[in-house]
Scaffold this motif. Structure first.
Motif, PDB file in Angstrom:
ATOM      1  N   VAL A  12      -2.780  50.415  13.834  1.00 61.94           N
ATOM      2  CA  VAL A  12      -3.915  51.331  13.658  1.00 61.94           C
ATOM      3  C   VAL A  12      -4.627  51.545  14.988  1.00 61.94           C
ATOM      4  CG1 VAL A  12      -6.194  51.568  12.566  1.00 61.94           C
ATOM      5  CG2 VAL A  12      -4.221  50.866  11.203  1.00 61.94           C
ATOM      6  N   GLU A  13      -4.854  50.471  15.726  1.00 57.17           N
ATOM      7  CA  GLU A  13      -5.516  50.578  17.034  1.00 57.17           C
ATOM      8  C   GLU A  13      -4.696  51.409  18.003  1.00 57.17           C
ATOM      9  OE1 GLU A  13      -6.831  46.855  18.770  1.00 57.17           O
ATOM     10  OE2 GLU A  13      -7.472  46.143  16.799  1.00 57.17           O
ATOM     11  N   LEU A  14      -3.382  51.191  18.023  1.00 52.80           N
ATOM     12  CA  LEU A  14      -2.505  51.959  18.917  1.00 52.80           C
ATOM     13  C   LEU A  14      -2.512  53.440  18.554  1.00 52.80           C
ATOM     14  CD1 LEU A  14       0.537  49.537  19.276  1.00 52.80           C
ATOM     15  CD2 LEU A  14      -1.021  50.270  21.097  1.00 52.80           C
ATOM     16  N   LEU A  15      -2.459  53.734  17.261  1.00 50.96           N
ATOM     17  CA  LEU A  15      -2.490  55.131  16.824  1.00 50.96           C
ATOM     18  C   LEU A  15      -3.814  55.792  17.219  1.00 50.96           C
ATOM     19  CD1 LEU A  15      -0.840  54.910  13.281  1.00 50.96           C
ATOM     20  CD2 LEU A  15       0.114  56.022  15.315  1.00 50.96           C
ATOM     21  N   GLU A  16      -4.925  55.066  17.022  1.00 57.22           N
ATOM     22  CA  GLU A  16      -6.235  55.610  17.396  1.00 57.22           C
ATOM     23  C   GLU A  16      -6.320  55.855  18.900  1.00 57.22           C
ATOM     24  OE1 GLU A  16      -9.124  52.865  15.823  1.00 57.22           O
ATOM     25  OE2 GLU A  16      -8.819  53.564  13.764  1.00 57.22           O
ATOM     26  N   SER A  17      -5.811  54.927  19.675  1.00 57.12           N
ATOM     27  CA  SER A  17      -5.823  55.065  21.128  1.00 57.12           C
ATOM     28  C   SER A  17      -4.948  56.251  21.563  1.00 57.12           C
ATOM     29  CB  SER A  17      -5.328  53.772  21.771  1.00 57.12           C
ATOM     30  OG  SER A  17      -5.215  53.936  23.153  1.00 57.12           O
ATOM     31  N   ALA A  18      -3.767  56.342  20.983  1.00 53.43           N
ATOM     32  CA  ALA A  18      -2.863  57.451  21.317  1.00 53.43           C
ATOM     33  C   ALA A  18      -3.491  58.785  20.922  1.00 53.43           C
ATOM     34  CB  ALA A  18      -1.514  57.260  20.623  1.00 53.43           C
ATOM     35  N   ARG A  19      -4.127  58.827  19.753  1.00 51.38           N
ATOM     36  CA  ARG A  19      -4.774  60.056  19.294  1.00 51.38           C
ATOM     37  C   ARG A  19      -5.842  60.494  20.295  1.00 51.38           C
ATOM     38  NH1 ARG A  19      -9.032  59.742  16.139  1.00 51.38           N
ATOM     39  NH2 ARG A  19      -8.211  58.030  14.896  1.00 51.38           N
ATOM     40  N   ARG A  20      -6.684  59.538  20.730  1.00 54.24           N
ATOM     41  CA  ARG A  20      -7.734  59.864  21.713  1.00 54.24           C
ATOM     42  C   ARG A  20      -7.113  60.395  23.010  1.00 54.24           C
ATOM     43  NH1 ARG A  20      -9.958  55.069  19.677  1.00 54.24           N
ATOM     44  NH2 ARG A  20      -9.115  53.891  21.437  1.00 54.24           N
ATOM     45  N   ASP A  21      -6.057  59.729  23.484  1.00 53.09           N
ATOM     46  CA  ASP A  21      -5.391  60.154  24.725  1.00 53.09           C
ATOM     47  C   ASP A  21      -4.794  61.552  24.589  1.00 53.09           C
ATOM     48  OD1 ASP A  21      -6.051  57.716  25.830  1.00 53.09           O
ATOM     49  OD2 ASP A  21      -4.026  56.875  25.685  1.00 53.09           O
ATOM     50  N   LEU A  22      -4.189  61.848  23.445  1.00 54.72           N
ATOM     51  CA  LEU A  22      -3.558  63.153  23.256  1.00 54.72           C
ATOM     52  C   LEU A  22      -4.594  64.263  23.101  1.00 54.72           C
ATOM     53  CD1 LEU A  22      -0.631  61.973  21.018  1.00 54.72           C
ATOM     54  CD2 LEU A  22      -0.405  63.029  23.285  1.00 54.72           C
ATOM     55  N   ILE A  23      -5.718  63.942  22.473  1.00 51.22           N
ATOM     56  CA  ILE A  23      -6.812  64.924  22.378  1.00 51.22           C
ATOM     57  C   ILE A  23      -7.321  65.240  23.779  1.00 51.22           C
ATOM     58  CG2 ILE A  23      -9.202  65.242  21.608  1.00 51.22           C
ATOM     59  CD1 ILE A  23      -8.351  63.718  18.996  1.00 51.22           C
ATOM     60  N   GLU A  24      -7.474  64.206  24.586  1.00 53.12           N
ATOM     61  CA  GLU A  24      -7.904  64.392  25.976  1.00 53.12           C
ATOM     62  C   GLU A  24      -6.864  65.205  26.755  1.00 53.12           C
ATOM     63  OE1 GLU A  24     -10.480  64.302  29.111  1.00 53.12           O
ATOM     64  OE2 GLU A  24     -10.856  63.683  27.048  1.00 53.12           O
ATOM     65  N   CYS A  25      -5.596  64.914  26.536  1.00 49.62           N
ATOM     66  CA  CYS A  25      -4.510  65.642  27.194  1.00 49.62           C
ATOM     67  C   CYS A  25      -4.575  67.127  26.836  1.00 49.62           C
ATOM     68  CB  CYS A  25      -3.169  65.041  26.784  1.00 49.62           C
ATOM     69  SG  CYS A  25      -1.748  65.873  27.508  1.00 49.62           S
ATOM     70  N   LYS A  26      -4.808  67.426  25.558  1.00 47.88           N
ATOM     71  CA  LYS A  26      -4.912  68.826  25.117  1.00 47.88           C
ATOM     72  C   LYS A  26      -6.106  69.512  25.769  1.00 47.88           C
ATOM     73  CE  LYS A  26      -4.791  70.448  21.060  1.00 47.88           C
ATOM     74  NZ  LYS A  26      -5.404  70.515  19.778  1.00 47.88           N
ATOM     75  N   LYS A  27      -7.203  68.770  25.967  1.00 47.06           N
ATOM     76  CA  LYS A  27      -8.376  69.355  26.628  1.00 47.06           C
ATOM     77  C   LYS A  27      -8.060  69.674  28.080  1.00 47.06           C
ATOM     78  CE  LYS A  27     -11.926  67.091  23.834  1.00 47.06           C
ATOM     79  NZ  LYS A  27     -12.854  65.955  23.812  1.00 47.06           N
ATOM     80  N   LEU A  28      -7.377  68.753  28.751  1.00 48.87           N
ATOM     81  CA  LEU A  28      -7.037  68.946  30.162  1.00 48.87           C
ATOM     82  C   LEU A  28      -5.995  70.040  30.349  1.00 48.87           C
ATOM     83  CD1 LEU A  28      -6.835  65.209  31.280  1.00 48.87           C
ATOM     84  CD2 LEU A  28      -8.635  66.867  31.825  1.00 48.87           C
ATOM     85  N   ASP A  29      -5.026  70.102  29.436  1.00 48.77           N
ATOM     86  CA  ASP A  29      -3.968  71.106  29.520  1.00 48.77           C
ATOM     87  C   ASP A  29      -3.672  71.641  28.127  1.00 48.77           C
ATOM     88  OD1 ASP A  29      -1.793  72.712  29.938  1.00 48.77           O
ATOM     89  OD2 ASP A  29      -0.539  71.183  30.860  1.00 48.77           O
ATOM     90  N   PRO A  30      -4.357  72.715  27.737  1.00 51.68           N
ATOM     91  CA  PRO A  30      -4.173  73.266  26.386  1.00 51.68           C
ATOM     92  C   PRO A  30      -2.755  73.768  26.124  1.00 51.68           C
ATOM     93  CG  PRO A  30      -6.053  74.296  27.500  1.00 51.68           C
ATOM     94  CD  PRO A  30      -5.366  73.436  28.499  1.00 51.68           C
ATOM     95  N   LEU A  31      -1.949  73.857  27.173  1.00 51.36           N
ATOM     96  CA  LEU A  31      -0.573  74.321  26.996  1.00 51.36           C
ATOM     97  C   LEU A  31       0.438  73.184  27.138  1.00 51.36           C
ATOM     98  CD1 LEU A  31      -0.713  77.798  28.753  1.00 51.36           C
ATOM     99  CD2 LEU A  31      -0.893  77.235  26.322  1.00 51.36           C
ATOM    100  N   GLU A  32      -0.008  71.964  26.868  1.00 48.15           N
ATOM    101  CA  GLU A  32       0.910  70.817  26.859  1.00 48.15           C
ATOM    102  C   GLU A  32       1.449  70.687  25.439  1.00 48.15           C
ATOM    103  OE1 GLU A  32       3.446  68.349  27.081  1.00 48.15           O
ATOM    104  OE2 GLU A  32       2.570  68.756  29.046  1.00 48.15           O
TER     105      GLU A  32
END
Length: 186
Positions: A12-32
């Motif tokens: 659960v912790e890993l999924l939450e961490s990955a989710r946060r990282d991917l949301i941040e990634c989408k913010k930085l590069d909306p075309l990733e």
């Protein structure tokens, strides 16, 4: 087998961490495109299928904006995963009309993927990846299990490679046809 609660908490912790990282990634590069694909998968793992479907549909709606390289790499999984989320929803649905609608959506998603890969991307690697993913999900334990026979047949038809189109050169008579000329018609 019983799941180790400590492992469950870690997951659960890993999924939450990955989710946060991917949301941040989408913010930085909306075309990733990979961020959309992986974030949708995480949302499905977190039992938030409606968000997984929404993210997948959002990425597909703007598919032409992503680089060709990203499309070639991620389209097979993006579309097949969306079809799998819809198939999971089909298995849980009790309303016959909604089940029918989900089957049509699954067919449309997979047909759209095959056509886009074949007509726009034209990558044998991406086409092969799509076909093998479809075959895997059509297998007895795949996500397409339990779909109606008509839907399964339509999905199976998408796994048949399109024969290469004959070019004009291949259809033209060859000069090395052993020097023979066709016999006149009787």
């Amino acid at each position: 087998s019983m799941e180790n609660p400590a492992n469950s908490d870690q997951i659960v912790e890993l999924l939450e961490s990955a989710r946060r990282d991917l949301i941040e990634c989408k913010k930085l590069d909306p075309l990733e495109l990979g961020a959309f694909l992986n974030l949708a998968w995480i949302r499905d793992e977190e039992r938030n299928r409606s968000e997984a479907i929404r993210l997948s549909e959002e990425a597909i709606a703007k598919i032409s904006e992503f680089s060709r390289n990203r499309q070639e790499k991620y389209i097979p999984d993006l579309y097949v995963n969306l079809a799998c989320y819809l198939a999971d929803q089909f298995r849980e649905e009790t309303n016959p009309d909604l089940k029918t609608s989900l089957c049509k959506q699954i067919e449309n998603v997979c047909t759209g993927a095959r056509n886009y890969l074949r007509d726009k991307i034209k990558s044998s690697r991406a086409n092969d990846e799509f076909r093998s993913s479809m075959i895997r999900e059509l297998a007895q334990k795949g996500d397409f299990r339990g779909l109606p026979a008509k839907t399964v047949e339509a999905l199976e038809a998408l796994t048949v490679p399109k024969p290469p189109e004959a070019s004009a050169e291949q259809n033209a008579p060859q000069s090395s046809d052993k020097g023979t000329t066709p016999a006149p018609a009787a």
